[in-house]
Design a protein around this motif. Structure first.
Motif, PDB file in Angstrom:
ATOM      1  N   GLY A 197       0.812  -1.207   0.000  1.00  0.00           N
ATOM      2  CA  GLY A 197       0.000   0.000   0.000  1.00  0.00           C
ATOM      3  C   GLY A 197       0.846   1.257   0.000  1.00  0.00           C
ATOM      4  N   LEU A 198       1.945   1.228   0.757  1.00  0.00           N
ATOM      5  CA  LEU A 198       2.829   2.395   0.799  1.00  0.00           C
ATOM      6  C   LEU A 198       3.501   2.637  -0.554  1.00  0.00           C
ATOM      7  N   VAL A 199       3.989   1.567  -1.173  1.00  0.00           N
ATOM      8  CA  VAL A 199       4.677   1.704  -2.457  1.00  0.00           C
ATOM      9  C   VAL A 199       3.705   2.165  -3.542  1.00  0.00           C
ATOM     10  N   ILE A 200       2.566   1.479  -3.630  1.00  0.00           N
ATOM     11  CA  ILE A 200       1.589   1.816  -4.676  1.00  0.00           C
ATOM     12  C   ILE A 200       0.967   3.186  -4.412  1.00  0.00           C
TER      13      ILE A 200
ATOM     14  N   GLY B  13      10.904  -0.468   3.849  1.00  0.00           N
ATOM     15  CA  GLY B  13       9.669  -0.416   3.071  1.00  0.00           C
ATOM     16  C   GLY B  13       9.277   0.992   2.675  1.00  0.00           C
ATOM     17  N   THR B  14       9.389   1.922   3.603  1.00  0.00           N
ATOM     18  CA  THR B  14       8.981   3.296   3.303  1.00  0.00           C
ATOM     19  C   THR B  14       9.984   4.026   2.414  1.00  0.00           C
TER      20      THR B  14
ATOM     21  N   GLY C 152       6.676  14.126  -1.943  1.00  0.00           N
ATOM     22  CA  GLY C 152       5.902  12.950  -2.346  1.00  0.00           C
ATOM     23  C   GLY C 152       6.593  11.640  -2.049  1.00  0.00           C
ATOM     24  N   THR C 153       7.906  11.562  -2.354  1.00  0.00           N
ATOM     25  CA  THR C 153       8.610  10.311  -2.088  1.00  0.00           C
ATOM     26  C   THR C 153       8.801  10.077  -0.596  1.00  0.00           C
ATOM     27  N   SER C 154       8.635  11.125   0.220  1.00  0.00           N
ATOM     28  CA  SER C 154       8.736  10.967   1.673  1.00  0.00           C
ATOM     29  C   SER C 154       7.371  10.766   2.337  1.00  0.00           C
ATOM     30  N   THR C 155       6.290  10.766   1.553  1.00  0.00           N
ATOM     31  CA  THR C 155       4.960  10.585   2.131  1.00  0.00           C
ATOM     32  C   THR C 155       4.812   9.269   2.892  1.00  0.00           C
ATOM     33  N   PRO C 156       5.318   8.135   2.366  1.00  0.00           N
ATOM     34  CA  PRO C 156       5.203   6.897   3.150  1.00  0.00           C
ATOM     35  C   PRO C 156       5.834   7.005   4.533  1.00  0.00           C
TER      36      PRO C 156
ATOM     37  N   THR D 222      -1.976   5.171   0.699  1.00  0.00           N
ATOM     38  CA  THR D 222      -0.791   5.300   1.557  1.00  0.00           C
ATOM     39  C   THR D 222      -1.175   5.268   3.033  1.00  0.00           C
ATOM     40  N   ILE D 223      -2.238   5.970   3.394  1.00  0.00           N
ATOM     41  CA  ILE D 223      -2.690   5.989   4.796  1.00  0.00           C
ATOM     42  C   ILE D 223      -3.116   4.601   5.250  1.00  0.00           C
TER      43      ILE D 223
END
Length: 315
Positions: free
Chosen positions: A13-16, A217-218, A47-51, A184-185
């Protein structure tokens, strides 16, 4: 098996979700006519740090500061030693001196701020607010300096160009960004729940889980962006991606997380991991400054250091 499924689903979910969010946000920004340099500096960096942001917030609100702190510290270690190590092994990177002097110094200063906060034993709301003000100052200074010299504008523009996928209509782009944020959430919630259960089941601390499974993962969006960049011959974009991500992780993610829910720093982080993160930051700047080039030898040292750190952490 159910716990492992939660972790796998959370990571997916985090990646997608992170990928959809970045694609949608970047496409929407292009539709609004925002310059590639600004897109790369802000949207791709955030954006890439959102996870990491969503996961640390979820962990802090769930009463798991070890995962919240371990995620940020572990991600910064992984960005330098693992992700940049892989990128440099794929192709050596030429270093722009002007860009390194600004962003490298900013990363070192952010690392020192984080070190001071961690050694204090807690990150209260006032510190979180200070981190966010420092991030705003860094972004403002970067935009101002780019207008004067354009030293790193190709790096930030390259970060925007490294986002895959064609441009789309504005409404679809915004919808994609919202869907990505929701996924992501949900992924962060599943990952934190599964990580806590794994820690309890195998007898590892939540901090170790945060430093390993959660942090790796994040950090996948940064890995994807960096690999795409070096395969296109834009190694400076991969380096800028790592420097920017580490700055965002400390000032942005820790800042927002502490502002929402003050963090108690786990003793393990104080004893060892914050020092590993600091050493990795210094090592990167020293390697980059030596000959203004990162070669495969430096990449091998980085990956070897990360393997040694993981081995020590898990034993």
């Amino acid at each position: 098996m159910q716990t492992v499924g939660l972790v796998v689903a959370g990571l997916a979910g985090l990646v997608i979700g992170g990928e959809l969010l970045v694609r949608g946000a970047v496409s929407a920004a292009r539709g609004f006519g925002i310059s590639p340099m600004v897109i790369g500096l802000t949207l791709v960096g955030f954006g890439t740090s959102t996870p990491e942001l969503v996961t640390s917030l979820q962990a802090a609100l769930s009463g798991s500061p070890g995962i919240a702190m371990g995620n940020v510290v572990g991600s910064n270690i992984g960005n330098v030693l693992l992700i940049l190590g892989i990128a440099v092994l794929l192709a050596p990177i030429a270093v722009d001196p002007a860009a390194l002097r600004r962003d490298g110094v900013a990363m070192i200063l952010a690392t020192l701020l984080c070190l001071g906060a961690v050694l204090a034993g807690a990150i209260p709301r006032i510190t979180g607010a200070g981190f966010l003000l420092a991030l705003a100052g860094y972004l403002a200074f970067t935009l101002w300096s780019e207008r004067r010299s354009a030293a790193a504008a190709p790096v930030y523009a390259g970060q925007a160009e490294a986002v895959p996928g064609p441009d789309m209509r504005l409404g679809l782009a915004l919808a994609l960004a919202v869907v990505g944020l929701v996924v992501t959430i949900l992924g962060a919630r599943a990952l934190v729940t599964g990580a806590v259960q794994i820690a309890q089941a195998v007898g590892l601390s939540e901090t170790v889980i945060g430093l390993t499974i959660v942090a790796i993962g994040t950090s996948m969006p940064e890995l994807v962006t960096s690999v795409i960049a070096v395969r296109r011959g834009q190694g400076e974009v991969a380096l800028g991606n790592v420097l920017g991500s580490n700055i965002f992780n400390i000032l942005g993610i820790l800042g927002v997380t502490a502002l929402v829910s003050p963090l108690a720093v786990p003793p393990e982080i104080i004893r060892a991991d914050i020092w590993v993160m600091s050493a990795a930051a210094v090592l990167l700047v020293v390697f980059a400054r030596t000959g203004w080039r990162l070669g495969r030898r430096e990449g091998a040292v980085m990956l070897g250091g990360y393997a040694a750190y993981m081995g020590w952490l898990l034993t």
